[in-house]
Design an enzyme around this catalytic site. Sequence first.
Site, PDB file in Angstrom:
ATOM      1  N   PHE A 124     -38.015  34.769  -0.240  1.00 11.92           N
ATOM      2  CA  PHE A 124     -37.048  33.960   1.335  1.00 11.92           C
ATOM      3  C   PHE A 124     -38.406  32.857   1.495  1.00 11.92           C
ATOM      4  O   PHE A 124     -39.255  32.691   1.512  1.00 11.92           O
ATOM      5  CB  PHE A 124     -37.467  35.038   2.274  1.00 11.92           C
ATOM      6  CG  PHE A 124     -36.273  33.691   3.280  1.00 11.92           C
ATOM      7  CD1 PHE A 124     -34.627  34.362   3.544  1.00 11.92           C
ATOM      8  CD2 PHE A 124     -36.547  33.715   4.186  1.00 11.92           C
ATOM      9  CE1 PHE A 124     -34.119  33.670   4.100  1.00 11.92           C
ATOM     10  CE2 PHE A 124     -36.235  33.253   5.512  1.00 11.92           C
ATOM     11  CZ  PHE A 124     -34.330  33.181   5.235  1.00 11.92           C
ATOM     12  N   ASP A 130     -42.835  41.527   4.550  1.00 13.75           N
ATOM     13  CA  ASP A 130     -41.472  41.557   5.060  1.00 13.75           C
ATOM     14  C   ASP A 130     -40.184  42.286   4.693  1.00 13.75           C
ATOM     15  O   ASP A 130     -39.937  42.186   4.058  1.00 13.75           O
ATOM     16  CB  ASP A 130     -41.575  39.589   4.153  1.00 13.75           C
ATOM     17  CG  ASP A 130     -40.310  39.471   5.615  1.00 13.75           C
ATOM     18  OD1 ASP A 130     -39.353  39.431   6.191  1.00 13.75           O
ATOM     19  OD2 ASP A 130     -40.055  38.539   5.559  1.00 13.75           O
ATOM     20  N   TYR A 171     -32.748  40.750  14.147  1.00 16.75           N
ATOM     21  CA  TYR A 171     -31.512  40.407  14.575  1.00 16.75           C
ATOM     22  C   TYR A 171     -30.983  40.618  13.431  1.00 16.75           C
ATOM     23  O   TYR A 171     -29.150  40.197  13.335  1.00 16.75           O
ATOM     24  CB  TYR A 171     -31.219  38.698  14.671  1.00 16.75           C
ATOM     25  CG  TYR A 171     -32.122  38.157  13.857  1.00 16.75           C
ATOM     26  CD1 TYR A 171     -31.189  37.476  12.992  1.00 16.75           C
ATOM     27  CD2 TYR A 171     -33.286  37.287  14.348  1.00 16.75           C
ATOM     28  CE1 TYR A 171     -31.960  36.846  11.491  1.00 16.75           C
ATOM     29  CE2 TYR A 171     -33.934  36.094  13.712  1.00 16.75           C
ATOM     30  CZ  TYR A 171     -33.491  36.332  12.162  1.00 16.75           C
ATOM     31  OH  TYR A 171     -33.650  34.811  11.309  1.00 16.75           O
ATOM     32  N   LYS A 172     -30.690  41.302  12.248  1.00 19.94           N
ATOM     33  CA  LYS A 172     -30.646  41.282  10.762  1.00 19.94           C
ATOM     34  C   LYS A 172     -29.417  42.890  11.886  1.00 19.94           C
ATOM     35  O   LYS A 172     -29.073  43.219  12.104  1.00 19.94           O
ATOM     36  CB  LYS A 172     -30.920  41.462  10.151  1.00 19.94           C
ATOM     37  CG  LYS A 172     -30.886  39.810  10.036  1.00 19.94           C
ATOM     38  CD  LYS A 172     -31.943  38.849   8.906  1.00 19.94           C
ATOM     39  CE  LYS A 172     -32.299  37.988   8.299  1.00 19.94           C
ATOM     40  NZ  LYS A 172     -32.948  37.826   7.436  1.00 19.94           N
ATOM     41  N   ARG A 230     -22.992  36.827  -0.352  1.00 19.45           N
ATOM     42  CA  ARG A 230     -23.143  37.611   0.124  1.00 19.45           C
ATOM     43  C   ARG A 230     -22.530  38.568   0.626  1.00 19.45           C
ATOM     44  O   ARG A 230     -21.953  38.681   1.501  1.00 19.45           O
ATOM     45  CB  ARG A 230     -24.731  38.068   0.733  1.00 19.45           C
ATOM     46  CG  ARG A 230     -25.186  37.193   0.070  1.00 19.45           C
ATOM     47  CD  ARG A 230     -26.776  37.002   0.594  1.00 19.45           C
ATOM     48  NE  ARG A 230     -26.778  37.144   2.071  1.00 19.45           N
ATOM     49  CZ  ARG A 230     -27.914  36.937   2.437  1.00 19.45           C
ATOM     50  NH1 ARG A 230     -29.160  37.523   2.909  1.00 19.45           N
ATOM     51  NH2 ARG A 230     -27.950  36.485   4.561  1.00 19.45           N
TER      52      ARG A 230
END
Length: 435
Positions: free
Chosen positions: A149, A220, A245-246, A394
Amino acid sequence: MRCRPATANAGHPDGAILQPMLTRTECEALDAADPLASSREAFVLPAGRLYLDGNSLGPMPLAARERVQAVLEQEWSQSLIAGWNVHGWMSLPERLGASLAPLVGAAPAEVMVADTTTVNLFKLVAGWMSSPAVQASGRRKVVTELGNFPTDLYVLQGIEQLLGPRVELVAVPREQVLQAVDADTALLVLTHVHYKTAEMYDLAGVTAAAHAAGAAVLWDLSHSVGAVPLALGAARADLAVGCTYKYLNGGPGAPAFVYVREDLQAQLPAVIAGWLGHAAPFAFDDAYVPAAGVGRFRAGTPAILSMTALDGALEVFAGVDLQQVRAKSQAMADLFIALVEERCAAFGLQLITPRNAAARGSHVSFTHPEGYAVMQALIARDVVGDFRAPDAMRFGFTPLHTRFVDVWAAVEHLHAVLANEEWRRPEFQARQAVT
Ligand SMILES: *Cc1c(COP(=O)(O)O)cnc(C)c1O
């Protein structure tokens, strides 16, 4: 849509056997038998929208709204500054860490909520590389994966610049990561579930291999926590960070977490040595003395409104069996892959996510040369996924609020977008800031 036999794909190069096609009625039957079905009622979900982007921003839990409203109307407005004491605002980062700990397989005192994943990565990596133990070892390398990422790569590049000759960043292709960990490596920094392909590392195996080479590991967990059962403690993982927040549904920009294994906490300097990470902040001493535990990684004042939303969101997970979450996620993603490959085979989609459910996280990505426009056309039909440059679409599978019938319907919409070439419409070509 009709069933095909499970053996139809036995000759697939990966050797995987896809699950047979299901009809809408069969998907409805799966939903009726789903032990997690009632958890959908814990969320506010806009009517008619098929939301397959809970891996990027989880939907709002009712409990998050209630908790924030209570803090606004009863705590902040009424108690004012006394709220820090009477409502326990000051200890909220640690209390949230303790609520989150079971989701990552850690002890309550090993996890704390603060800042963003980006900032927490900086704290832990720069702290580890400046720690007395690493300095004494003479090890200088931080190994990571190319294509990680972006924020992970950028933070590591920034630390290499900042710490100069004490840090050398080694970014290699995924297949070479373990070979790159050598006698000069202090830290391996990996994202457990890849944000684009959903490829998932064997957390325990990779941690053990790095330890055997004398290196520590930072995971991560942004695309894992809340979707995949995690066992940081059992794996003796050293450090971790991640998003809330995911899959945890903490709200836009919700604060992130840090995990530091208990025996490492005292030797890890807090490089952002803020007043609230001090052992006694309200002594207002001139000299910094770090707090004893994970609290030293708190820098400044906690964002109480955001943390309150997360506090409510984590209530949804209280009684949820993560093994059930994982099993449903795998079943939904298997179904999605099988349906897309059956219904949309003619349209140039390419699966970039592992077919083997055990080797992936909780989203599925297909590439398409016009992936951006295809996704925009899907969103116009109220089927929400997202797009990651240059060409990946996605689709996230979030078992607490997504149904099998949603997966089925999403593929019907994808088929229509591709078959009718709806993506050619000019309004679907213009790129927005957030994709
Ligand atoms: C989403 C995500 C982040 C986000 O970092 P922020 O600081 O919250 O913007 C970081 N790392 C990974 C792997 C992610 O998927």
